[in-house]
Scaffold this motif. Structure first.
Motif, PDB file in Angstrom:
ATOM      1  N   UNK A  27       0.874  -0.773   0.269  1.00 29.14           N
ATOM      2  CA  UNK A  27      -0.025  -0.295  -0.108  1.00 29.14           C
ATOM      3  C   UNK A  27       1.108   1.395  -0.015  1.00 29.14           C
ATOM      4  N   UNK A  28       0.528   1.436  -1.159  1.00 28.65           N
ATOM      5  CA  UNK A  28       1.344   3.245  -0.905  1.00 28.65           C
ATOM      6  C   UNK A  28       1.301   4.432  -0.155  1.00 28.65           C
ATOM      7  N   UNK A  29      -0.394   4.441   0.342  1.00 25.97           N
ATOM      8  CA  UNK A  29      -1.054   5.470   0.825  1.00 25.97           C
ATOM      9  C   UNK A  29      -2.304   5.298   0.079  1.00 25.97           C
ATOM     10  N   UNK A  30      -3.209   6.530   0.272  1.00 24.73           N
ATOM     11  CA  UNK A  30      -4.938   6.873   0.560  1.00 24.73           C
ATOM     12  C   UNK A  30      -5.249   6.622  -0.726  1.00 24.73           C
ATOM     13  N   UNK A  31      -6.256   7.753  -1.162  1.00 23.46           N
ATOM     14  CA  UNK A  31      -6.994   7.138  -2.287  1.00 23.46           C
ATOM     15  C   UNK A  31      -6.198   8.518  -2.860  1.00 23.46           C
ATOM     16  N   UNK A  32      -6.315   9.600  -2.774  1.00 19.80           N
ATOM     17  CA  UNK A  32      -4.982  10.516  -3.570  1.00 19.80           C
ATOM     18  C   UNK A  32      -3.992  10.039  -4.201  1.00 19.80           C
ATOM     19  N   UNK A  33      -3.451   8.997  -3.191  1.00 21.77           N
ATOM     20  CA  UNK A  33      -1.989   8.359  -4.002  1.00 21.77           C
ATOM     21  C   UNK A  33      -2.609   6.987  -5.125  1.00 21.77           C
ATOM     22  N   UNK A  34      -3.489   6.615  -4.910  1.00 21.43           N
ATOM     23  CA  UNK A  34      -3.893   5.269  -5.602  1.00 21.43           C
ATOM     24  C   UNK A  34      -4.698   6.465  -7.036  1.00 21.43           C
ATOM     25  N   UNK A  35      -5.277   8.045  -6.661  1.00 26.20           N
ATOM     26  CA  UNK A  35      -5.744   7.972  -8.276  1.00 26.20           C
ATOM     27  C   UNK A  35      -4.263   8.232  -8.840  1.00 26.20           C
ATOM     28  N   UNK A  84       7.450  -0.217  -4.123  1.00 29.89           N
ATOM     29  CA  UNK A  84       7.864  -1.139  -3.211  1.00 29.89           C
ATOM     30  C   UNK A  84       9.374  -2.107  -2.919  1.00 29.89           C
ATOM     31  N   UNK A  85       9.967  -2.209  -3.802  1.00 26.66           N
ATOM     32  CA  UNK A  85      11.608  -2.744  -4.062  1.00 26.66           C
ATOM     33  C   UNK A  85      12.560  -1.563  -4.042  1.00 26.66           C
ATOM     34  N   UNK A  86      12.073   0.000  -4.454  1.00 27.10           N
ATOM     35  CA  UNK A  86      12.809   0.898  -4.339  1.00 27.10           C
ATOM     36  C   UNK A  86      12.728   1.769  -2.631  1.00 27.10           C
ATOM     37  N   UNK A  87      11.843   1.291  -1.905  1.00 24.41           N
ATOM     38  CA  UNK A  87      11.867   0.959  -0.979  1.00 24.41           C
ATOM     39  C   UNK A  87      12.073   0.652   0.216  1.00 24.41           C
ATOM     40  N   UNK A  88      12.224  -0.539   0.256  1.00 25.95           N
ATOM     41  CA  UNK A  88      13.174  -1.533   0.700  1.00 25.95           C
ATOM     42  C   UNK A  88      14.175  -1.254   0.772  1.00 25.95           C
ATOM     43  N   UNK A  89      14.689  -1.192  -0.397  1.00 26.53           N
ATOM     44  CA  UNK A  89      16.087  -1.351  -0.727  1.00 26.53           C
ATOM     45  C   UNK A  89      16.592  -0.299  -0.517  1.00 26.53           C
ATOM     46  N   UNK A  90      16.283   1.403   0.617  1.00 32.99           N
ATOM     47  CA  UNK A  90      16.355   2.217   0.820  1.00 32.99           C
ATOM     48  C   UNK A  90      16.193   2.010   2.467  1.00 32.99           C
ATOM     49  N   UNK A  91      15.126   1.500   2.716  1.00 26.80           N
ATOM     50  CA  UNK A  91      14.321   2.405   3.868  1.00 26.80           C
ATOM     51  C   UNK A  91      14.958   0.567   5.315  1.00 26.80           C
ATOM     52  N   UNK A  92      14.278  -0.604   4.459  1.00 27.40           N
ATOM     53  CA  UNK A  92      14.999  -1.650   4.847  1.00 27.40           C
ATOM     54  C   UNK A  92      13.750  -2.372   4.806  1.00 27.40           C
ATOM     55  N   UNK A  93      13.362  -3.611   5.090  1.00 27.30           N
ATOM     56  CA  UNK A  93      11.721  -4.568   5.047  1.00 27.30           C
ATOM     57  C   UNK A  93      11.122  -4.042   6.403  1.00 27.30           C
ATOM     58  N   UNK A  94      11.561  -2.806   7.858  1.00 24.20           N
ATOM     59  CA  UNK A  94      10.656  -3.046   8.434  1.00 24.20           C
ATOM     60  C   UNK A  94       9.224  -1.592   8.576  1.00 24.20           C
ATOM     61  N   UNK A  95       9.854  -0.740   6.969  1.00 28.65           N
ATOM     62  CA  UNK A  95       8.962   0.450   6.603  1.00 28.65           C
ATOM     63  C   UNK A  95       8.086  -0.201   5.994  1.00 28.65           C
ATOM     64  N   UNK A  96       6.625   0.626   5.834  1.00 30.47           N
ATOM     65  CA  UNK A  96       6.414   0.585   4.789  1.00 30.47           C
ATOM     66  C   UNK A  96       5.176   1.591   4.749  1.00 30.47           C
TER      67      UNK A  96
END
Length: 96
Positions: A27-35, A84-96
């Motif tokens: 999940x990247x975010x809320x409704x605006x992000x989904x748009x 998700x892959x970029x965020x996982x590589x930068x911040x680690x797997x614990x952050x979503x």
């Protein structure tokens, strides 16, 4: 394009972005992000379909614009997986 047509396109993009995020399992975010994800997914999906010579499977025409629903969902899932892959590589797997 009228305001009603724009709102209909935004709702369709939000649904496609939400479904794409659900398929990706992230999940990247809320409704605006989904748009935003839905519109970016539409461009990515059409690009992928063009590279492989695939036709538009299900497109909704709103006014003079057509929105490729299936390719928007596919592109949204691909875009979400990349983020998700970029965020996982930068911040680690614990952050979503």
């Amino acid at each position: 394009m009228t305001l009603t047509e724009l709102l209909i396109l935004l709702v369709i993009a939000a649904i496609c972005g939400g479904v794409g995020q659900s398929l990706a399992g992230y999940d990247l975010g809320g409704c605006f992000v989904s748009i935003i994800v839905g519109f970016i997914g539409a461009y990515i999906g059409l690009w992928i379909a063009g590279k492989f010579g695939l036709p538009e499977i299900f497109a909704i025409k709103v006014g003079a614009k057509t929105f490729p629903v299936v390719w928007a969902v596919v592109g949204s899932a691909v875009f979400t997986l990349i983020i998700a892959l970029i965020r996982g590589a930068i911040f680690g797997r614990n952050r979503q």
